[in-house]
Design a protein around this motif. Structure first.
Motif, PDB file in Angstrom:
ATOM      1  N   SER A 153      42.028  37.980  49.652  1.00 44.04           N
ATOM      2  CA  SER A 153      41.002  39.023  49.721  1.00 44.04           C
ATOM      3  C   SER A 153      41.469  40.310  49.049  1.00 44.04           C
ATOM      4  O   SER A 153      40.704  40.967  48.325  1.00 44.04           O
ATOM      5  CB  SER A 153      40.639  39.297  51.187  1.00 44.04           C
ATOM      6  OG  SER A 153      40.166  38.124  51.823  1.00 44.04           O
ATOM      7  N   SER A 183      41.291  40.112  45.200  1.00 40.42           N
ATOM      8  CA  SER A 183      39.954  40.273  44.638  1.00 40.42           C
ATOM      9  C   SER A 183      39.636  41.754  44.409  1.00 40.42           C
ATOM     10  O   SER A 183      39.062  42.123  43.370  1.00 40.42           O
ATOM     11  CB  SER A 183      38.918  39.646  45.578  1.00 40.42           C
ATOM     12  OG  SER A 183      39.161  38.270  45.751  1.00 40.42           O
ATOM     13  N   CYS A 242      45.135  35.410  38.786  1.00 40.85           N
ATOM     14  CA  CYS A 242      43.732  35.815  38.804  1.00 40.85           C
ATOM     15  C   CYS A 242      43.430  36.968  37.845  1.00 40.85           C
ATOM     16  O   CYS A 242      42.475  36.900  37.083  1.00 40.85           O
ATOM     17  CB  CYS A 242      43.356  36.220  40.229  1.00 40.85           C
ATOM     18  SG  CYS A 242      41.602  36.387  40.546  1.00 40.85           S
ATOM     19  N   ILE A 267      33.333  38.185  41.722  1.00 39.46           N
ATOM     20  CA  ILE A 267      34.655  38.249  42.345  1.00 39.46           C
ATOM     21  C   ILE A 267      34.526  38.333  43.862  1.00 39.46           C
ATOM     22  O   ILE A 267      35.298  37.714  44.608  1.00 39.46           O
ATOM     23  CB  ILE A 267      35.447  39.447  41.789  1.00 39.46           C
ATOM     24  CG1 ILE A 267      35.762  39.220  40.302  1.00 39.46           C
ATOM     25  CG2 ILE A 267      36.737  39.647  42.566  1.00 39.46           C
ATOM     26  CD1 ILE A 267      36.361  40.419  39.610  1.00 39.46           C
ATOM     27  N   ALA A 271      35.936  35.606  46.578  1.00 39.93           N
ATOM     28  CA  ALA A 271      36.803  35.889  47.733  1.00 39.93           C
ATOM     29  C   ALA A 271      36.273  35.213  48.991  1.00 39.93           C
ATOM     30  O   ALA A 271      37.039  34.629  49.770  1.00 39.93           O
ATOM     31  CB  ALA A 271      36.907  37.397  47.938  1.00 39.93           C
TER      32      ALA A 271
END
Length: 607
Positions: free
Chosen positions: A97, A100, A261, A284, A288
């Protein structure tokens, strides 16, 4: 669950299972043909093939980003991780999380502001062509190490549980993937990813729900795992040599996923295919949520599997050779009463593998053409010629990956580990059984070799205006070699039995007498596995590899830049730095214009 002899460990696919699996492959191939047909008259062949015309919608891109994270390694490996070592790794969703947010507000705006197609093109604009080429080669090395493992692991697991031919399965899956990726480009990749993500979610949800029902409910699942110490979320031990603690999983996992990422072309390419940054950020956010959901489902499935086998461990009784076979074995155990379940689950696992491979092939073909072939062309080529070159590159890379899949089979001995078999009621002389290292660890150990150097090179450019090309090049190369030495040295120590990881207790009390005898006869003493302590860096948790590589690249890059002469900023350079840094840079108002992307500029003359 079966408590009989080992013969029940291998079951065969029924026709309905084969039909479900074949249907998933057929749909993927049809999507590739359809997207190729739709794009046949497009004048911008390269832009359409690699970037989807930069007008992709939120749904397929979000599903594709989720699919990239959840490979076949994750689907099979996460339940095995929870079964063997407990729930500590579940905390990785916190790191995912946070990544992201970092990607949306720190790294991605730079690529959008520059309007580039390849993330490695940034390294040329910020540094020079040599750094760009280095970054491209490191990325290609990363994907060529990872993709074969992604295909091999699920193929091997189902070969050993169902008896299906490993080589035929791997070749079939790879051929279908190469086919639709070559024909349809990015649009085929993301739309097949979307379909495959739905299949993958469906398979995992069905297995978790049916497994919970068979065990007797969520409460019984939780109690059986709590009784054996598997429910662990906040192990705050700061020791970096402990395999999984809260800090290792959250902080170490953060850097690993950030590298995969935020600067990885396979991820950045799909974000840049969106019309604007606002829609990219929306994808995005959805990514997540999706990743948190699928990881949590997979981890919970590990708890369900242990609850099902709590009194008759299939690994200790040698019905299975490796923990990574636990999930397919569990599915086959439930197959008697649910026709088609194995086919659906196989389709889900290979959907994850297909999405990873197709994304990698598309991204690698783009960087090979854009960063390695196009700069050496004396004259511009037509869109048709460029498109054919990229497609030929996809086929060539795909064929290489197929060959490497079979090479992985010969190298599996390099990733062996002693996993302790801890009896539910320990005896004075605990014993261990030999199994394979869990595949998430093997995958992240390999990806950590390249992840840290790449993240360090991009961070050096975006956060430190004083960094120059010499610093980026030296920092990246030294970092790559350092982490490779640590990773391969660790694997050698594991293979030699000098490193063992404590496992949670299991029991064989509910097994038949024959299986109990097998469990007793096939154990070796724990003392033989832990009598020698290897070098400290070899004992360091694999989740810290990316941090080691990242910090080495940044710190050494800054040192070399200082020694060779700091970079001097020029007007318009502000767009090369992350928004976090731009506010601290002094610039005239007229210098806030977009950077002119001169493709011939190498910035080699900068210090």
């Amino acid at each position: 669950m079966d408590r009989g002899d080992a013969s029940s460990a291998r079951r065969s696919f029924e026709p309905i299972d084969c039909a479900v699996f074949a249907g998933m492959l057929a749909i993927s191939a049809i999507v590739g043909v359809y997207q190729a047909y739709k794009s046949r008259k497009n004048t911008d062949a390269v832009g359409e093939y690699l970037m989807g015309g930069r007008n992709m919608s939120i749904f397929p891109i979000s599903m594709s980003l989720i699919a990239s994270y959840v490979s076949g390694i994750a689907i099979l490996g996460l339940p095995a991780e929870i079964y063997v070592h407990g729930t500590q790794f579940w905390c990785v969703i916190v790191a995912d999380s946070l990544v992201s947010l970092t990607m949306a507000f720190v790294y991605l705006p730079v690529f959008y502001d520059l309007g580039i197609d390849s993330s490695y093109e940034y390294l040329k604009l910020r540094f020079n062509n040599a750094v760009r080429l280095t970054g491209t080669v490191i990325f290609l090395l990363k994907m060529l190490l990872y993709i074969p493992l992604v295909i091999y692991v699920p193929a091997l697991a189902f070969n050993q549980v169902t008896g299906t031919n490993l080589h035929a399965t791997a070749l079939l899956v790879c051929t279908v993937c190469i086919f639709y990726t070559t024909l349809g480009g990015l649009k085929a990749v993301v739309w097949t990813d979307a379909i495959q993500t739905i299949v993958m979610f469906g398979g995992v949800v069905i297995v978790a729900v049916l497994g919970t029902s068979r065990v007797g409910g969520v409460q019984r699942v939780w109690e059986r795992n709590r009784e054996t110490g598997r429910i662990v979320f906040f192990d705050m031990d700061p020791d970096p040599t402990v395999r999984h603690t809260f800090w290792t999983v959250v902080v170490g996992g953060y850097s690993n996923w950030l590298a995969s990422c935020s600067v990885n072309q396979a991820m950045v390419q799909r974000c840049l295919s969106m019309p604007d940054a606002k829609k990219a950020n929306a994808t995005i956010a959805i990514m997540a949520i999706g990743i948190t959901s699928i990881v949590s489902l997979s981890c919970y499935t590990g708890l369900v599997i242990f609850a099902a086998f709590h009194d008759c461990d299939p690994i200790a009784t040698k019905r299975l050779n490796k923990p990574d076979q636990l999930l397919p074995y569990f599915v086959m155990e439930m197959a008697d009463s649910i026709p088609g379940l194995p086919g659906l689950f196989v389709a889900g696992v290979f959907s994850a593998a297909l999405s990873t491979m197709s994304t990698g092939l598309n991204a690698m073909s783009g960087v090979i053409y854009g960063d390695m072939i196009k700069p050496w062309l004396r004259e511009p080529v037509s869109e048709t010629t460029a498109g054919r070159t990229i497609k030929a590159t996809v086929v060539a890379i795909g064929a290489l990956c197929v060959g490497l899949v079979f090479l992985v089979e010969k190298l599996t001995g390099l990733i062996q580990v002693n996993v302790p078999f801890a009896p539910l009621r320990p005896t004075p002389r605990s014993r261990v059984t030999r199994t394979s290292v869990l595949v998430p660890q093997a995958g992240k150990s390999l990806s950590g070799i390249t992840a840290g150097p790449l993240l360090g090179m991009f961070t050096l450019g975006m956060f430190f205006p004083c960094a120059n090309s010499a610093g980026a090049l030296v920092g990246g190369l030294v970092s790559l070699n350092l982490v490779a030495w640590i990773s391969f040295g660790t694997q050698a120590a594991i293979s030699a039995g000098r490193i063992a990881f404590p496992a949670k207790p299991v029991s064989v009390d509910g097994c038949s007498d024959a299986l109990k005898a097998r469990a007793g006869n096939l154990t070796i003493l724990l003392e033989t596995a832990t009598r020698e302590q290897p070098f400290f860096l070899y004992r360091m948790s694999y989740l810290w590899y990316t941090w080691v590589g990242f910090l080495t690249a940044v710190l050494l890059g800054l040192l070399v830049s200082w020694i060779t002469g700091a970079n001097q900023r020029k007007p318009g350079d502000e767009k090369l730095y992350t928004p976090v840094v731009r506010r601290f840079l002094r610039s005239n108002r007229q210098d806030d214009r977009p950077v002119e992307l001169d493709r011939t500029e190498t910035r080699a003359s900068r210090p």
